[in-house]
Design a protein around this motif. Structure first.
Motif, PDB file in Angstrom:
ATOM      1  N   TYR A 269       0.836  -1.199   0.000  1.00 56.40           N
ATOM      2  CA  TYR A 269       0.000   0.000   0.000  1.00 56.40           C
ATOM      3  C   TYR A 269       0.874   1.254   0.000  1.00 56.40           C
ATOM      4  CZ  TYR A 269      -3.877  -3.091   1.286  1.00 56.40           C
ATOM      5  OH  TYR A 269      -4.821  -4.083   1.300  1.00 56.40           O
ATOM      6  N   ASN A 270       0.341   2.322  -0.553  1.00 49.70           N
ATOM      7  CA  ASN A 270       0.953   3.650  -0.494  1.00 49.70           C
ATOM      8  C   ASN A 270      -0.048   4.606   0.160  1.00 49.70           C
ATOM      9  OD1 ASN A 270       3.066   2.576  -1.953  1.00 49.70           O
ATOM     10  ND2 ASN A 270       2.432   3.464  -3.890  1.00 49.70           N
TER      11      ASN A 270
ATOM     12  N   LYS B 156      -0.550   8.812   0.739  1.00 48.72           N
ATOM     13  CA  LYS B 156      -0.124  10.188   0.503  1.00 48.72           C
ATOM     14  C   LYS B 156      -0.834  11.099   1.492  1.00 48.72           C
ATOM     15  CE  LYS B 156       0.526   9.400  -4.472  1.00 48.72           C
ATOM     16  NZ  LYS B 156       0.138   9.842  -5.835  1.00 48.72           N
TER      17      LYS B 156
ATOM     18  N   TYR C  77      -3.719   4.009  -1.302  1.00 46.52           N
ATOM     19  CA  TYR C  77      -3.695   3.267  -2.569  1.00 46.52           C
ATOM     20  C   TYR C  77      -3.227   1.835  -2.337  1.00 46.52           C
ATOM     21  CZ  TYR C  77      -3.932   7.793  -5.007  1.00 46.52           C
ATOM     22  OH  TYR C  77      -4.303   9.032  -5.469  1.00 46.52           O
TER      23      TYR C  77
ATOM     24  N   GLU D 138       4.815  10.957   1.505  1.00 42.69           N
ATOM     25  CA  GLU D 138       4.176   9.716   1.056  1.00 42.69           C
ATOM     26  C   GLU D 138       4.879   8.519   1.678  1.00 42.69           C
ATOM     27  OE1 GLU D 138       4.125   9.230  -3.153  1.00 42.69           O
ATOM     28  OE2 GLU D 138       3.021   7.328  -3.105  1.00 42.69           O
ATOM     29  N   LEU D 139       4.107   7.556   2.144  1.00 47.09           N
ATOM     30  CA  LEU D 139       4.632   6.276   2.612  1.00 47.09           C
ATOM     31  C   LEU D 139       4.433   5.265   1.483  1.00 47.09           C
ATOM     32  CD1 LEU D 139       3.135   6.169   6.228  1.00 47.09           C
ATOM     33  CD2 LEU D 139       5.393   6.979   5.521  1.00 47.09           C
ATOM     34  N   LYS D 140       5.519   4.629   1.038  1.00 52.10           N
ATOM     35  CA  LYS D 140       5.437   3.752  -0.123  1.00 52.10           C
ATOM     36  C   LYS D 140       5.692   2.298   0.259  1.00 52.10           C
ATOM     37  CE  LYS D 140       6.930   7.211  -3.540  1.00 52.10           C
ATOM     38  NZ  LYS D 140       7.886   7.507  -4.630  1.00 52.10           N
ATOM     39  N   ASN D 141       5.034   1.424  -0.508  1.00 47.55           N
ATOM     40  CA  ASN D 141       5.246  -0.019  -0.401  1.00 47.55           C
ATOM     41  C   ASN D 141       5.105  -0.511   1.048  1.00 47.55           C
ATOM     42  OD1 ASN D 141       5.750  -2.481  -1.658  1.00 47.55           O
ATOM     43  ND2 ASN D 141       7.933  -2.400  -1.176  1.00 47.55           N
TER      44      ASN D 141
ATOM     45  N   ASP E 123      -1.435  -0.626  -4.692  1.00 53.49           N
ATOM     46  CA  ASP E 123      -0.748  -0.458  -5.975  1.00 53.49           C
ATOM     47  C   ASP E 123      -1.155   0.904  -6.546  1.00 53.49           C
ATOM     48  OD1 ASP E 123       0.571  -2.907  -5.793  1.00 53.49           O
ATOM     49  OD2 ASP E 123      -1.154  -3.973  -6.591  1.00 53.49           O
ATOM     50  N   GLU E 124      -1.794   0.954  -7.705  1.00 59.02           N
ATOM     51  CA  GLU E 124      -2.230   2.228  -8.283  1.00 59.02           C
ATOM     52  C   GLU E 124      -3.713   2.495  -8.053  1.00 59.02           C
ATOM     53  OE1 GLU E 124      -0.172   4.405  -9.650  1.00 59.02           O
ATOM     54  OE2 GLU E 124       1.479   3.044  -9.170  1.00 59.02           O
TER      55      GLU E 124
END
Length: 238
Positions: A180-181, A183, A221, A194-197, A223-224
């Motif tokens: 998950y990401n 923003k 999110y 943003e926190l990614k992956n 993925d997208e």
């Protein structure tokens, strides 16, 4: 757990009197906005509140069942949209727990119809906000130019990203093992970070991550794919 005694209840009632018009706890607003949607809302001024639960019943005196216990009862303004009631004439009340096991119930009441909503133009619920299309009062005729559109909003707290009672931001992701990401934005849509992956299902963000108190927006999110757009409130005390 002890029910609130009469002398204490009188003190609380007196303290809240100047704010009753804002539906300050233990008072709450209850509106039928159409399409089997009942909006419950309130303003919290209790400093020692521990729990708020929304209860619903066919009878004003008995048979109440809890339909939601709010994630953070200390949020200054809160609400919920009930879409699962058997009908729009059921009774609602709030269960409120304070310090040391003291608790009270709000008065029970039925929802009132929101007169700003026309049956033929019931509005829509998007990302927790209820909006109505332009109402021009022209009985179907084209709207007058520059006519402002009435708007009704109800904020429903996220179950994935919310302010915990200790002031930290609690993250509870939908499923473990997926990426998950998230923003984060200011209320005026300025990007913060943003926190990614993210793969850890549950964790906290330090309150110092956000430079001041107030409202913040986020987008979650998978993925997208957008899972949720919502906001949360950091209290001034943090």
């Amino acid at each position: 757990m002890h029910k609130l005694t009469l002398p204490i209840f009188i003190l609380l009632t007196v303290a809240c009197t100047p704010l009753l018009a804002q539906d300050t706890l233990p008072r709450f607003s209850l509106k039928n906005i159409g399409n089997n949607r009942i909006v419950i809302g309130w303003v919290n001024k209790f400093e020692n509140i521990k729990q708020i639960s929304i209860q619903r019943s066919f009878d004003s005196l008995s048979g109440y069942k809890t339909i939601l216990t709010v994630a953070d009862p200390t949020t200054p303004e809160n609400g919920y949209v009930d879409t699962k009631a058997a009908n729009d004439r059921m009774f609602y009340r709030l269960y409120i727990m304070l310090d040391k096991g003291v608790f009270l119930f709000s008065d029970a009441k039925r929802p009132v119809i929101d007169t700003m909503i026309r049956k033929d133009r019931p509005g829509r619920l998007q990302n927790g906000n209820f909006t109505i299309p332009s109402i021009d009062g022209s009985n179907g005729r084209p709207p007058v130019a520059n006519n402002s559109a009435p708007r009704v909003e109800s904020w429903v707290p996220s179950k994935f990203v919310y302010t915990f009672k200790d002031g930290y931001i609690k993250i509870n992701l939908p499923e473990e093992g997926k990426a998950y990401n998230i923003k984060f934005f200011t209320l005026t849509d300025d990007a913060l970070f943003e926190l990614k992956n993210i793969k850890e299902k549950s964790f906290k963000l330090d309150k110092s991550t956000f430079y001041r108190s107030g409202w913040y927006k986020f987008e979650l999110y998978e993925d997208e794919k957008l899972v949720e757009k919502n906001k949360f409130f950091l209290p001034k005390e943090f």
